[in-house]
Structures are given as C-alpha cells and as structure tokens.
Scaffold this active site. Sequence first.
Site, PDB file in Angstrom:
ATOM      1  N   LYS A 258       1.022  -1.124   0.062  1.00  0.00           N
ATOM      2  CA  LYS A 258      -0.122   0.076   0.056  1.00  0.00           C
ATOM      3  C   LYS A 258       0.935   1.299  -0.061  1.00  0.00           C
ATOM      4  CE  LYS A 258      -3.497   2.665   2.740  1.00  0.00           C
ATOM      5  NZ  LYS A 258      -4.523   2.592   3.704  1.00  0.00           N
ATOM      6  N   ASP A 263      -2.577  10.009   3.649  1.00  0.00           N
ATOM      7  CA  ASP A 263      -3.996   9.676   3.824  1.00  0.00           C
ATOM      8  C   ASP A 263      -4.730  10.767   4.711  1.00  0.00           C
ATOM      9  OD1 ASP A 263      -6.258   8.597   3.854  1.00  0.00           O
ATOM     10  OD2 ASP A 263      -5.777   6.896   5.013  1.00  0.00           O
ATOM     11  N   LYS A 270     -10.524  12.690   8.108  1.00  0.00           N
ATOM     12  CA  LYS A 270      -9.882  12.292   9.272  1.00  0.00           C
ATOM     13  C   LYS A 270      -9.764  13.272  10.325  1.00  0.00           C
ATOM     14  CE  LYS A 270      -6.758   8.517   7.883  1.00  0.00           C
ATOM     15  NZ  LYS A 270      -7.415   7.471   8.456  1.00  0.00           N
ATOM     16  N   ASP A 281       1.524   5.821   5.728  1.00  0.00           N
ATOM     17  CA  ASP A 281       0.664   5.109   4.997  1.00  0.00           C
ATOM     18  C   ASP A 281       1.252   4.508   3.640  1.00  0.00           C
ATOM     19  OD1 ASP A 281      -2.084   4.011   5.425  1.00  0.00           O
ATOM     20  OD2 ASP A 281      -3.129   5.546   4.256  1.00  0.00           O
ATOM     21  N   ASP A 340     -12.149   7.383   3.085  1.00  0.00           N
ATOM     22  CA  ASP A 340     -11.033   6.969   3.881  1.00  0.00           C
ATOM     23  C   ASP A 340     -10.605   5.472   3.876  1.00  0.00           C
ATOM     24  OD1 ASP A 340      -9.097   7.452   5.930  1.00  0.00           O
ATOM     25  OD2 ASP A 340      -9.977   7.660   7.575  1.00  0.00           O
ATOM     26  N   GLU A 342      -9.549   4.273   1.481  1.00  0.00           N
ATOM     27  CA  GLU A 342      -8.908   4.544   0.137  1.00  0.00           C
ATOM     28  C   GLU A 342      -7.932   3.220  -0.166  1.00  0.00           C
ATOM     29  OE1 GLU A 342      -7.856   5.567   2.784  1.00  0.00           O
ATOM     30  OE2 GLU A 342      -5.492   4.895   2.521  1.00  0.00           O
ATOM     31  N   ARG A 344      -8.033   0.202   0.293  1.00  0.00           N
ATOM     32  CA  ARG A 344      -8.391  -1.087  -0.635  1.00  0.00           C
ATOM     33  C   ARG A 344      -8.729  -0.859  -2.015  1.00  0.00           C
ATOM     34  NH1 ARG A 344     -13.109  -1.813   3.898  1.00  0.00           N
ATOM     35  NH2 ARG A 344     -11.352  -0.742   5.018  1.00  0.00           N
TER      36      ARG A 344
HETATM   37  N1  BES Z   1      -4.632   4.030   6.653  1.00  0.00           N
HETATM   38  C1  BES Z   1      -5.905   4.003   7.219  1.00  0.00           C
HETATM   39  C2  BES Z   1      -5.692   2.956   8.358  1.00  0.00           C
HETATM   40  C3  BES Z   1      -4.714   3.345   9.509  1.00  0.00           C
HETATM   41  C4  BES Z   1      -5.247   4.087  10.685  1.00  0.00           C
HETATM   42  C5  BES Z   1      -3.602   2.962   9.645  1.00  0.00           C
HETATM   43  C6  BES Z   1      -4.422   4.310  11.597  1.00  0.00           C
HETATM   44  C7  BES Z   1      -2.667   3.317  10.701  1.00  0.00           C
HETATM   45  C8  BES Z   1      -3.220   4.097  11.745  1.00  0.00           C
HETATM   46  C9  BES Z   1      -6.681   3.633   6.250  1.00  0.00           C
HETATM   47  O1  BES Z   1      -6.840   3.994   5.083  1.00  0.00           O
HETATM   48  C10 BES Z   1      -8.166   3.998   6.835  1.00  0.00           C
HETATM   49  O2  BES Z   1      -8.409   4.927   6.882  1.00  0.00           O
HETATM   50  N2  BES Z   1      -9.151   2.913   7.060  1.00  0.00           N
HETATM   51  C11 BES Z   1     -10.258   3.136   7.772  1.00  0.00           C
HETATM   52  C12 BES Z   1     -11.433   2.525   7.243  1.00  0.00           C
HETATM   53  C13 BES Z   1     -12.923   2.717   7.427  1.00  0.00           C
HETATM   54  C14 BES Z   1     -13.267   4.042   6.911  1.00  0.00           C
HETATM   55  C15 BES Z   1     -13.688   1.545   7.010  1.00  0.00           C
HETATM   56  C16 BES Z   1     -10.365   3.112   9.354  1.00  0.00           C
HETATM   57  O3  BES Z   1      -9.693   2.202   9.677  1.00  0.00           O
HETATM   58  O4  BES Z   1     -10.929   3.954   9.917  1.00  0.00           O
HETATM   59 MN    MN Z   2      -7.813   6.081   4.903  1.00  0.00          MN
HETATM   60 ZN    ZN Z   3      -4.881   4.642   4.486  1.00  0.00          ZN
END
Ligand code: BES
Ligand code: MN
Ligand code: ZN
Length: 491
Positions: A258, A263, A270, A281, A340, A342, A344
């Site tokens: 990834k 992000d 966020k 990220d 968010d 993103e 995937r």
């Molecule tokens: N990059 C984040 C996941 C993440 C969060 C990595 C904190 C490291 C520390 C990912 O892109 C994300 O934002 N995931 C969301 C998914 C949700 C919207 C379904 C999440 O985990 O909140």
């Molecule tokens: Mn994200």
């Molecule tokens: Zn992310």
Amino acid sequence: MKVSVKNKEPFQIKADAIVIPWAEGKKGLTAYREFISDIDDFEGKAYDTRVIYPPEGKTPYKKIIFVGVGKEEKIDREKIRGAFSRALQVARNHHVKTAVLDNSYNYEHMDRIKIAALALEGAILGHYRFLPYKTEREGFLPDVEEVIFVEPRRSQLNQLKEHLRETQVICEAVLFARDLISAPANDMTPTILGNKAKELAKKLERVKCRVLGREEIERLGMNAFLGVAKGSHEPPRFIIMEYKGGKSSESPVVLVGKGLTFDSGGISLKPAEKMEEMKSDMSGAAAVIATIKAIAELGWPINVVALVAATENLPGGSALKPGDVLKSYAGKTIEVINTDAEGRLTLADALSYAAEYKPSAIIDIATLTGACIVALGEQLIGLMGTDENLKSKIKEAADETGEFVWELPLWEPYEEQIKSDVADVKNTGGRPAGTITAGLFLRKFVGDFPWVHLDIAGCAWQNKDRPYIPKGAAGIGVRLLTHFLRIWRSS
Ligand code: BES
Ligand code: MN
Ligand code: ZN
C-alpha cells in the site's frame, strides 16, 4: 555500521568497549569470566545495562558494557536482539566508536553464529535515528562506527561472515524503508517515491523498474486507484519492480505494498489528531521496495515482483465522493461509501494487475485498518489468506524474525456487510470486524492464486521506543518478507 570478524579471542582485540550479555542470577554468560570482576549488584534483568571502567591494563577495553537478558530459561531471539540494541545505544551515549560484541555462549538451539546474527540485528536496528531535518545537532552523539565479532575457531569463520553479511544487508534494507516512511509527505510524494524506486533499481543487478504515470494508469483502466488520486494535485504513480534471480520460466512471487504517501481521509476527512502519522501510510510500499533491495543485494535465486499504486488521498475540488461508483481494473464496480477506505481501492487494482505475472504467490502488505490496531495492537500483524501452505510459511518467517503475525478468518458470512445496492461491492462494511471485511473486499480482486494479506496498521508506526525499534517508522515487513522468500525458495 561497519561489521568485522576477527579470528581471535575477544580479550586479544583492541576496541573502545566490549558488550557482554548477562543472565539473571547466572552472572555472565560469557566464556571469558576470568577477565571480568563480579558486579554483584547487577541483576541482569532484560535490557538493563551497566557500564564499568576497568582499571587500565587489565583488559584491552576502556569500557565494559553489561546488558541483561533476563532469566536464562526465558532467553529467546527477541531478548537477544533487544539486549544488544540497548547496549549499543548505551555505547553511543558513552562515546564508544568501536565495540566487540560477545557471543561466546550457547543457548538451546542457538549456536554462536545465530547469536551473533541476532546481536547484529539488534545493534543495527536499535541504532536508527532519522536526522536529515535536524539542523541543530547538539545532543546527538555520533553513532558507534564499528562492531566486532570474534571467532577463535578458524573452521567457523566463513560461515559466521556469511551470516553476518546477510543480516547486515537485510537490516540495512529495513533502515532504507524507515527512511522512506519517516520522510515527511511533502518530500515523499508518489513521484518522489517512484524516483526512489528507480534510483534504487539502477544500483541493483537483475532489477528492472518501471514507473507508470497518470495516462498509462488510465490506459490500463485502474479506475479504483485513480479515484483515490483525483483529490490531489500530485499525480499518481504505479511502481513496478521486477527482480529476476531465478529461471525465467519460474513464476514469481508478487508483493503488493500500500503506497498512500499521505492519507487525509479525503472527503471523509480524518480528525486532526495524529493525522501527521498518515505520512506512514506508505509503509507497505516501503516494505516491498526494501525487500527487493535486500534480495537483489543477496542475489537469491528467485523471481520477485513488487507493485505499488502510489498516491495521496486528499479532499481537493475534484476528489472522490461518498456514493461515487468506480469501475476497477478487474471490471468489478465499487460503490465508495467512505473515501477514507482508500487503501483497498488502490490495492484492488494492484492485486488484479498481479495476475499478469501468473504468480506462484501474491502477498500484500498494507496499513489498512484502524480496526486492526483495536484487535491486535501495535505488535501484531493481522494475517488473512486463501492458501494454507503460504500462510504457514509466512507464520514460520514471522516467528523467526520477531515480526509476529496473528491470523484472522476470511469469514464468509461477513461478505454480507460489503454488499452494495448499486454496485458489485462497497468499500466499507461498517465498524464490526473492520479488518476482516477489508480482507474480504481485497479477496474479490485477487485471481486464483495463493494469496496472503498482511494488515500492518498497528505495527508500522510505533508510538514509543521498543527494545530494538526506536519510536516512529518501524520498517515492518522487510525482515518478514525476506525471510519468507528464503523459506519459499527452498521449498
Ligand atoms: N490508513 C488508514 C488505516 C490506519 C489508521 C493505519 C490508523 C494506521 C493507523 C486507512 O486508510 C483507513 O483510513 N481506514 C479506515 C477504514 C474505514 C473508513 C472503513 C479506518 O480504519 O478507519
Ligand atoms: Mn484512509
Ligand atoms: Zn490509508
């Protein structure tokens, strides 16, 4: 850090210091106790250190650094890595430039060579600092320049040297990954990351690197990936690194990392708190690029491809919106519920592209879900996958390297959560089992190949110092993937 091996006894070598591990209750584990006086009040609790200044002339060292490894029966690889990491940090604080690392003991199945390799791993990984942006260097003492291992048995010399070289190459790849991750997002855009991959490939043998720009990515039809990139002025890059160490007929292992260089969440923005950490990220991308570096430098006879769909996720005027539908490279349609989620979207296209290689295995590594941090914390990688053999080999590599994994199920009934009313699939499945539904989403885009998904959201960025991982970018996955490839190649 320079690493040298001497065909001598340790107390025949001149150096600023010697590091001696010390087990709780057992006193020194070293074979060279005759040279050192007892330090009765040093307990040897894991990672405790004690520095003594021996009387001049008694030993060739100005300083002896004792480091605890805890109870003897509980010594394991992690303790040895951690102990030598701490010892070398203490050495730096004591202005040590050259240090002998004592490995003159046996522990269960670990012989002196294994212990030396673990000690070196701890020494290199624990010594890491990210300083390029510090213009005021006061208070930062210079690193230890050289670590020295001794091997009095001539017959063992070459084997020790070979192990140490391999360890050094792999650990330096970890530091390379940490540098990419630690760099702020304004200096680590998709373009810059692509250039880093190209520069690296030029220095490596048998590595080809191609970096695709926006038009080429459009021509390929990677619209899920492009959807994420829409909200940013920084153009996306699709990075392809191919290492050909094996026969050309041999199908490669494809590693997908990834590569969100930042992000923000996009329109589903966020919260501000800790958003700066989202420069990390692209830790998965750093891991796969650094793995190519390690195996190419080691020249292993295997074919490996690294793929990175690199982009930023920003809420610009042309950004992706909740409700938008994207047509992926594989042809499946995706309803975007949360911008968010993103990672995937970018991985979906990269994973489908991996099929072009008819790979023997596909492994993706991604800071994918906050839910993984809730479930497994900062020390465990979430593992999901479709192939028992592949999974078991990754687990084996995990235990060996201390980059531990914990398997979560790709639980069929939860597929329900990612069904969309308008498209083939939606990009979030709500809060319950968020790590698993992300894995289920990815699976839809992987062809019929053995596949494992590694969620490193918890491990990639450490919020406090660990025994041999200083606070910040961990460079997680490099050692795991490299050791996995060693196991895969020999099976
Ligand atoms: N990059 C984040 C996941 C993440 C969060 C990595 C904190 C490291 C520390 C990912 O892109 C994300 O934002 N995931 C969301 C998914 C949700 C919207 C379904 C999440 O985990 O909140
Ligand atoms: Mn994200
Ligand atoms: Zn992310």
